[in-house]
Design a protein around this motif. Structure first.
Motif, PDB file in Angstrom:
ATOM      1  N   LYS A  86       0.831  -1.200   0.000  1.00 48.48           N
ATOM      2  CA  LYS A  86       0.000   0.000   0.000  1.00 48.48           C
ATOM      3  C   LYS A  86       0.868   1.253   0.000  1.00 48.48           C
ATOM      4  N   LEU A  87       1.938   1.265   0.806  1.00 50.24           N
ATOM      5  CA  LEU A  87       2.855   2.400   0.859  1.00 50.24           C
ATOM      6  C   LEU A  87       3.542   2.608  -0.481  1.00 50.24           C
ATOM      7  N   ILE A  88       3.936   1.504  -1.118  1.00 52.27           N
ATOM      8  CA  ILE A  88       4.601   1.613  -2.422  1.00 52.27           C
ATOM      9  C   ILE A  88       3.660   2.230  -3.457  1.00 52.27           C
ATOM     10  N   VAL A  89       2.405   1.785  -3.455  1.00 49.38           N
ATOM     11  CA  VAL A  89       1.428   2.330  -4.415  1.00 49.38           C
ATOM     12  C   VAL A  89       1.229   3.832  -4.176  1.00 49.38           C
ATOM     13  N   MET A  90       1.157   4.240  -2.910  1.00 52.60           N
ATOM     14  CA  MET A  90       0.985   5.663  -2.608  1.00 52.60           C
ATOM     15  C   MET A  90       2.176   6.485  -3.092  1.00 52.60           C
ATOM     16  N   LEU A  91       3.394   5.968  -2.879  1.00 49.18           N
ATOM     17  CA  LEU A  91       4.591   6.671  -3.371  1.00 49.18           C
ATOM     18  C   LEU A  91       4.606   6.733  -4.895  1.00 49.18           C
ATOM     19  N   ALA A 129       7.340   1.380 -12.602  1.00 47.84           N
ATOM     20  CA  ALA A 129       7.937   0.047 -12.572  1.00 47.84           C
ATOM     21  C   ALA A 129       7.379  -0.826 -11.447  1.00 47.84           C
ATOM     22  N   THR A 130       6.701  -0.226 -10.477  1.00 49.24           N
ATOM     23  CA  THR A 130       6.159  -0.997  -9.349  1.00 49.24           C
ATOM     24  C   THR A 130       4.743  -1.513  -9.609  1.00 49.24           C
ATOM     25  N   GLU A 131       4.119  -1.101 -10.689  1.00 52.48           N
ATOM     26  CA  GLU A 131       2.695  -1.373 -10.921  1.00 52.48           C
ATOM     27  C   GLU A 131       2.341  -2.859 -10.875  1.00 52.48           C
ATOM     28  N   MET A 132       3.058  -3.684 -11.637  1.00 51.46           N
ATOM     29  CA  MET A 132       2.696  -5.103 -11.747  1.00 51.46           C
ATOM     30  C   MET A 132       2.844  -5.838 -10.422  1.00 51.46           C
ATOM     31  N   SER A 133       3.926  -5.568  -9.693  1.00 46.72           N
ATOM     32  CA  SER A 133       4.229  -6.343  -8.488  1.00 46.72           C
ATOM     33  C   SER A 133       3.546  -5.806  -7.237  1.00 46.72           C
ATOM     34  N   THR A 134       2.933  -4.624  -7.316  1.00 46.39           N
ATOM     35  CA  THR A 134       2.258  -4.069  -6.130  1.00 46.39           C
ATOM     36  C   THR A 134       0.757  -3.947  -6.364  1.00 46.39           C
ATOM     37  N   ARG A 135       0.317  -2.918  -7.067  1.00 48.26           N
ATOM     38  CA  ARG A 135      -1.123  -2.712  -7.198  1.00 48.26           C
ATOM     39  C   ARG A 135      -1.803  -3.868  -7.913  1.00 48.26           C
ATOM     40  N   ARG A 136      -1.221  -4.371  -9.010  1.00 48.38           N
ATOM     41  CA  ARG A 136      -1.853  -5.472  -9.750  1.00 48.38           C
ATOM     42  C   ARG A 136      -1.913  -6.737  -8.887  1.00 48.38           C
ATOM     43  N   ARG A 137      -0.854  -6.991  -8.097  1.00 50.08           N
ATOM     44  CA  ARG A 137      -0.910  -8.150  -7.205  1.00 50.08           C
ATOM     45  C   ARG A 137      -1.966  -7.940  -6.128  1.00 50.08           C
ATOM     46  N   MET A 138      -2.084  -6.726  -5.595  1.00 51.27           N
ATOM     47  CA  MET A 138      -3.082  -6.435  -4.562  1.00 51.27           C
ATOM     48  C   MET A 138      -4.493  -6.661  -5.085  1.00 51.27           C
ATOM     49  N   PHE A 191      -2.388  13.193  -7.114  1.00 50.76           N
ATOM     50  CA  PHE A 191      -2.430  13.557  -5.696  1.00 50.76           C
ATOM     51  C   PHE A 191      -3.733  13.052  -5.059  1.00 50.76           C
ATOM     52  N   ILE A 192      -4.849  13.194  -5.785  1.00 52.13           N
ATOM     53  CA  ILE A 192      -6.141  12.709  -5.288  1.00 52.13           C
ATOM     54  C   ILE A 192      -6.104  11.184  -5.142  1.00 52.13           C
ATOM     55  N   GLY A 193      -5.471  10.496  -6.084  1.00 52.60           N
ATOM     56  CA  GLY A 193      -5.355   9.050  -6.014  1.00 52.60           C
ATOM     57  C   GLY A 193      -4.580   8.592  -4.781  1.00 52.60           C
ATOM     58  N   ALA A 194      -3.493   9.295  -4.454  1.00 56.04           N
ATOM     59  CA  ALA A 194      -2.707   8.948  -3.269  1.00 56.04           C
ATOM     60  C   ALA A 194      -3.534   9.134  -2.004  1.00 56.04           C
ATOM     61  N   PHE A 195      -4.331  10.199  -1.962  1.00 54.81           N
ATOM     62  CA  PHE A 195      -5.211  10.447  -0.812  1.00 54.81           C
ATOM     63  C   PHE A 195      -6.241   9.328  -0.676  1.00 54.81           C
ATOM     64  N   ALA A 196      -6.795   8.881  -1.812  1.00 58.00           N
ATOM     65  CA  ALA A 196      -7.795   7.801  -1.786  1.00 58.00           C
ATOM     66  C   ALA A 196      -7.180   6.487  -1.307  1.00 58.00           C
ATOM     67  N   MET A 197      -5.931   6.221  -1.696  1.00 56.45           N
ATOM     68  CA  MET A 197      -5.268   4.978  -1.291  1.00 56.45           C
ATOM     69  C   MET A 197      -5.032   4.922   0.220  1.00 56.45           C
ATOM     70  N   ALA A 198      -4.953   6.076   0.857  1.00 57.17           N
ATOM     71  CA  ALA A 198      -4.690   6.110   2.303  1.00 57.17           C
ATOM     72  C   ALA A 198      -5.793   5.386   3.078  1.00 57.17           C
ATOM     73  N   GLY A 199      -6.998   5.346   2.528  1.00 55.95           N
ATOM     74  CA  GLY A 199      -8.108   4.709   3.226  1.00 55.95           C
ATOM     75  C   GLY A 199      -8.246   3.224   2.967  1.00 55.95           C
ATOM     76  N   LEU A 200      -7.353   2.649   2.156  1.00 55.26           N
ATOM     77  CA  LEU A 200      -7.432   1.223   1.841  1.00 55.26           C
ATOM     78  C   LEU A 200      -7.038   0.373   3.045  1.00 55.26           C
ATOM     79  N   HIS A 202      -5.485  -2.908   4.033  1.00 57.22           N
ATOM     80  CA  HIS A 202      -4.678  -3.956   3.389  1.00 57.22           C
ATOM     81  C   HIS A 202      -3.752  -4.595   4.411  1.00 57.22           C
ATOM     82  N   THR A 203      -3.903  -5.884   4.604  1.00 56.61           N
ATOM     83  CA  THR A 203      -3.023  -6.616   5.515  1.00 56.61           C
ATOM     84  C   THR A 203      -2.019  -7.417   4.689  1.00 56.61           C
ATOM     85  N   GLN A 204      -0.797  -7.411   5.138  1.00 52.07           N
ATOM     86  CA  GLN A 204       0.263  -8.073   4.392  1.00 52.07           C
ATOM     87  C   GLN A 204       1.305  -8.608   5.354  1.00 52.07           C
ATOM     88  N   THR A 205       1.685  -9.840   5.148  1.00 54.01           N
ATOM     89  CA  THR A 205       2.774 -10.416   5.938  1.00 54.01           C
ATOM     90  C   THR A 205       4.090 -10.053   5.255  1.00 54.01           C
TER      91      THR A 205
END
Length: 409
Positions: A86-91, A129-138, A191-200, A202-205
């Motif tokens: 989630k942090l990676i997607v926000m960045l 470059a993070t899209e496939m391994s972060t948001r798409r996996r989520m 910027f609006i997208g990053a704000f929206a992601m803050a409310g997600l 998401h649990t991750q080990t």
């Protein structure tokens, strides 16, 4: 279950996904962010062509946006196992938004230069470059194992829609608002997208981030892939399609402005034609109306797209080229949907992020094709450059498919 039952089940799964707040958040944030990426990509190409008149300059600027995928994709996949996704997607939203803000200010003050645009593309591309391994996996994680196929189909369909809407907006924004308007819009949306992601939620080990382990993780992912022909097929066809087929997108501006003699808005429409076909095809897959062998859909879709490129490049008419590219989009729908689906269904959970990261590296070979097609275009013209690349792509696709099917059998 008969085909009618399977279709009803697929539609029910899609309705369930759209009723999930977390899936909706990931899906919509990805949709808007990707649209802005494609908007900037076309606008930067138009800016480069107007500034220099050189197709090679256009391809260099476009390649800068996608080059980081080649060098950072696998590392992003390994890092996403240790750092909160989630942090990676926000960045990945905040950094490009900040870059766009700076470029909008430079454009407004009249100081925007081509090297600013190229550098901005490089920095923002590092986050892409993070899209496939972060948001798409989520997306797959939120959907759950029983809904992965419709979830990825819906997300891939939306990705096609953003590749259609983004260039359309890019052409209009460049023609009406110029670069300052284009960058202002993309900064605000991200910027609006990053704000929206803050409310997600998401649990991750996660595990401790050990830089020395990253290379070992990537090596383990490659070693596992070598045992499964299906995964090797995904890697191989992804490299070929991105290098030899999708490289055409960097020549849309020179082709539209120089060869067909149309306005920037119609250039945007031409860039949106293939994604429009992919959107329709993706919807048919997501709704369960079209059901085919996954590997055949993947490789055959790539081949159909390359055939469409051949006809488009040789077309005497802009409108014929536009129509043919819509048909080619049905091919990229099959290719794009099955690319992620095959990876997520054929790999165990503990391998998925690193394998998706390797897919990102395969996608990241696109700038090599972009630079190659730019050199060819400088010498032979945009049309012949696209023909040469598409022909090579078809030969390699047929060869890879034949070799790996024999190995699988």
């Amino acid at each position: 279950m008969d085909s009618a039952g399977e279709t009803a089940s697929s539609r029910s799964a899609t309705r369930e996904l759209l009723a999930s707040p977390d899936f909706l958040r990931l899906w919509l944030v990805g949709a808007f962010a990707n649209a802005m990426r494609w908007l900037e990509l076309l606008a930067s190409g138009l800016f480069a062509y107007e500034a220099t008149g050189s197709p090679l300059a256009v391809t260099a600027v476009v390649a800068a946006r996608q080059l980081p995928q080649l060098f950072l994709g696998a590392f992003a996949g390994a890092v996403s196992e240790a750092v909160n996704r989630k942090l990676i997607v926000m960045l990945a939203l905040i950094v490009p938004a900040s870059v766009s803000t700076v470029l909008a200010i430079l454009a407004t003050t009249g100081h925007l230069a081509l090297w600013h645009v190229a550098l901005g593309n490089l920095l923002s591309g590092s986050m892409w470059a993070t899209e496939m391994s972060t948001r798409r996996r989520m997306v797959g994680e939120v959907a759950g194992p029983h809904r992965i196929v419709p979830a990825i189909a819906l997300d891939s369909t939306t990705s096609a829609a953003t590749r259609m809407i983004g260039p359309l907006l890019g052409g209009l924004a460049f023609e009406w608002l110029h670069m300052k308007g284009a960058y202002t819009v993309t900064a605000l949306v991200q910027f609006i997208g990053a704000f929206a992601m803050a409310g997600l939620v998401h649990t991750q080990t996660t595990r401790p981030l050990a830089l020395g382990r990253i290379v070992r993780d990537i090596a383990e992912g490659l070693a596992f892939a070598r045992t499964k022909s299906v995964l090797l097929l995904v890697f191989g066809i992804t490299i070929v399609t991105n290098t030899f087929a999708f490289a055409y997108s960097s020549l849309v501006a020179p082709l539209g402005l120089g060869e067909f003699g149309v306005s920037p808005s119609l250039v945007g429409l031409l860039a949106a034609a293939e994604p429009a076909g992919a959107l329709i095809g993706g919807l048919l897959i997501a709704m369960g109306i079209v059901r085919m062998n996954r590997q055949l859909t993947f490789a055959g879709g790539a081949a159909l797209f390359m055939c469409a490129l051949l006809v488009m490049a040789l077309s005497p008419s802009y409108w014929l080229a536009l129509t043919v590219m819509i048909v080619g989009g049905f091919g990229t729908a099959g290719f794009g949907n099955m690319q992620s689906t095959l990876m997520l269904t054929e790999a165990p959970p503990e391998m998925r992020s690193r394998l998706m990261g390797i897919v990102t590296v395969c996608i990241g070979t696109n700038p090599l094709g972009v630079l190659a097609i730019g050199v060819l275009s400088d010498r032979l013209g945009p049309r012949i450059a696209i023909v040469v690349m598409a022909m090579l792509g078809l030969v390699l696709t047929a060869t890879l498919t034949s070799v790996l099917r024999r190995r699988q059998g």
